[in-house]
Design a protein around this motif. Sequence first.
Motif, short mmCIF file in Angstrom:
data_model
loop_
_atom_site.label_atom_id
_atom_site.label_comp_id
_atom_site.label_asym_id
_atom_site.label_seq_id
_atom_site.Cartn_x
_atom_site.Cartn_y
_atom_site.Cartn_z
N PRO A 109 6.75 2.99 -14.61
CA PRO A 109 6.16 3.21 -13.32
C PRO A 109 6.86 3.76 -12.20
CG PRO A 109 6.68 0.73 -13.48
CD PRO A 109 7.19 1.58 -14.81
N ALA A 110 6.02 4.58 -11.55
CA ALA A 110 6.95 5.21 -10.31
C ALA A 110 6.46 4.46 -8.95
CB ALA A 110 6.57 6.65 -10.23
N TRP A 111 7.26 4.24 -8.14
CA TRP A 111 7.16 3.67 -6.87
C TRP A 111 6.81 4.56 -5.84
CZ3 TRP A 111 9.09 4.07 -1.95
CH2 TRP A 111 8.90 2.82 -1.07
N ALA A 112 5.67 4.14 -5.08
CA ALA A 112 5.27 4.91 -3.98
C ALA A 112 5.18 4.10 -2.69
CB ALA A 112 3.70 5.37 -4.60
N PRO A 113 5.29 4.82 -1.52
CA PRO A 113 5.62 4.42 -0.43
C PRO A 113 4.43 3.38 0.23
CG PRO A 113 5.19 6.64 0.21
CD PRO A 113 5.69 6.48 -1.20
N ALA A 114 2.99 4.07 -0.25
CA ALA A 114 1.72 3.54 0.11
C ALA A 114 0.62 4.14 -0.54
CB ALA A 114 1.59 3.03 1.51
N LEU A 115 -0.14 3.55 -1.44
CA LEU A 115 -1.24 4.30 -2.18
C LEU A 115 -2.23 4.46 -1.37
CD1 LEU A 115 0.07 2.98 -5.50
CD2 LEU A 115 0.00 5.52 -5.11
N VAL A 116 -2.66 5.02 -0.36
CA VAL A 116 -3.44 5.08 0.59
C VAL A 116 -4.03 6.53 0.81
CG1 VAL A 116 -2.98 3.18 1.64
CG2 VAL A 116 -2.14 5.31 2.65
N GLY A 117 -5.13 6.81 1.47
CA GLY A 117 -5.66 8.09 1.88
C GLY A 117 -5.70 8.10 3.36
N ARG B 171 -14.14 5.67 0.75
CA ARG B 171 -13.22 5.50 1.84
C ARG B 171 -13.42 3.85 2.38
NH1 ARG B 171 -13.90 10.52 5.88
NH2 ARG B 171 -13.15 11.96 4.69
N ALA B 172 -13.70 3.07 1.40
CA ALA B 172 -13.94 1.46 1.54
C ALA B 172 -12.53 0.90 2.22
CB ALA B 172 -14.18 0.74 0.13
N GLY B 173 -12.78 0.11 3.01
CA GLY B 173 -11.66 -0.84 3.80
C GLY B 173 -10.62 0.10 4.61
N VAL B 174 -11.29 1.07 5.65
CA VAL B 174 -10.51 1.89 6.42
C VAL B 174 -9.94 0.80 7.63
CG1 VAL B 174 -10.83 3.89 8.01
CG2 VAL B 174 -11.96 3.74 5.71
#
Length: 567
Positions: free
Chosen positions: A304-312, A370-373
């Motif tokens: 798996p590859a690490w990401a800083p934050a998986l957000v939009g 965009r749930a949980g904005v």
Amino acid sequence: MGFTPLKTTLKTITLLALALVAPLALADPPARMGRISSAEGQVTLQGGGDAAAAALNWPVTTGNRITTAPGARAEFRVGASAVRLDGDSELEVSQLDDDNFKLRLNYGSVGVRIRDAGLVNGFELSTEQARVSLAQPGWLRVDAARAPDSSVVSVFDGAAEVKVEVEVEVEGGARLTVRAGQRVEVRDDDIVGAPLRRDAFDDWPEAPAAPQALRYVGAEVTAYEELDRYGNWRDDPDYGPLWSPRSLPADWVPYRDGSWVWIEPWGWTWVDNAPWAYAPSHYGRWVLLGRRWCWAPGRERAHPAWAPALVGWVGGDRWRAGGARSTPALGWFPLAPHERYLPPYRVTPDYARRVNTNNGARWERAQARRAGVTVLPYARFESRRTVAVNKTASVALAPGALKSAPPAMAPVPFVRLSPPDGQWTGADTARAWTRREAPVQIDTPRFQRAQPEARFATPGARPEARFGNPGAQPEVRFGNPGARRTPPGTRFAVPGAAPVEPYRYPRAAVPPRAGLPAPVVAAPARPAPVPFAQGPAHAPHPPPVGRQEPRRDEARGRGGRQERESR
């Protein structure tokens, strides 16, 4: 036709140069990261900037330095492996990526337990006297500088290879093999073997096993061991394995209780306050089923590859989330399965594929629901490197504001450096500007040159005495003789904008030139500069560094032109 061989040769050289430079330009950031899993007492972590208190879930990567005060302890984990520091110790992470795990112990005591066979080949721990590596997964301890000019290597499990860095005659060469139950002390002038000894630091309890989590995620996922203690697993026909945290309030939302921290080269990185939230914040996706959030790590487990934050991100410097009179706002929401993550940093296609490997299904743009904005003022991300987030600090959304929110990218922060002890030198000033981040680009269609300030109080007046030398030329600023005196951040302006007082460094920022007397304290009075207009909110520009023609003296007017013509 005679030039054809030369053109062919130049073309070949150019293609070869591009082939060598392209992999360097597209080098991926490390896909393997560590995590501060425990900090007792005074523990500091230093990365690219100043040292700060080590917090739970803080990412650990290449270049970090962890320091513990006497009586303190700290632990960070990389996948299934753990590194522990005793009190009064300092450890540097020399290299941490997919293939290497190299540490440097400057002083103190460190215990290392390597469980992942993939980390064995790239593991190395060095001190001033020796370098230690492992031939198989195992558990060892290294003490450095506890006694003057010495390092001690103790092996509790497995076998370690010790390469001596000092000029000592060793039977069989400069490498020693230390097996489980053995201890060796390397001094500057001798090597001594001794029976293994244990103390309270070696009895630090291990993290509980997580057999259920390892059925759904690989051991390379850092902080997987926390999931079984704080949540439940189940299989879903649409999303595969799902994990849901226990004992959470009904209005809980991912990425809403923690901090955004700017970490190079990834940019804004999420640090959650919950002890279990490291893995769900940096791997996989979140999905809202009914009124409950569940974490979906995906069906593929390998590398798996690490990401800083998986957000939009949504909003920006022109989005008014609370209405027409509210301040600009920036929001983010957790990505759902099948939504593509677009890294804000430069990556290769292989890295983008790894970070988006989830469920093996088609990918969609991350703007569907965009749930949980969560929304905060945009200005917080422009002027800070750490932005604290909690539900009470969120911006209240106006009806329909979320539907009109455009996709966005979080801005690059700009932090103006303060002079140490209120004093600047010329070298300090230059470094302050070279260390600043790239300014945020603005899309104002037209610019107007800012009005220059009057140099002299009256037409025809002599230049003010600078450094006690009447008639001296303007001082050299940043190595640019005769550069314009327009303050940083006000080079361009937009008509009608409110004036702003430009930031000026103290006179001590420019050192006296060699061979000249001390500065004159009482300088002739100068009129206040003409106010400068300020455009849309953006980071100020650095002073110009290229050679520029000296500007026309506005105070002299036409007389200056007549004087030149008479010459």
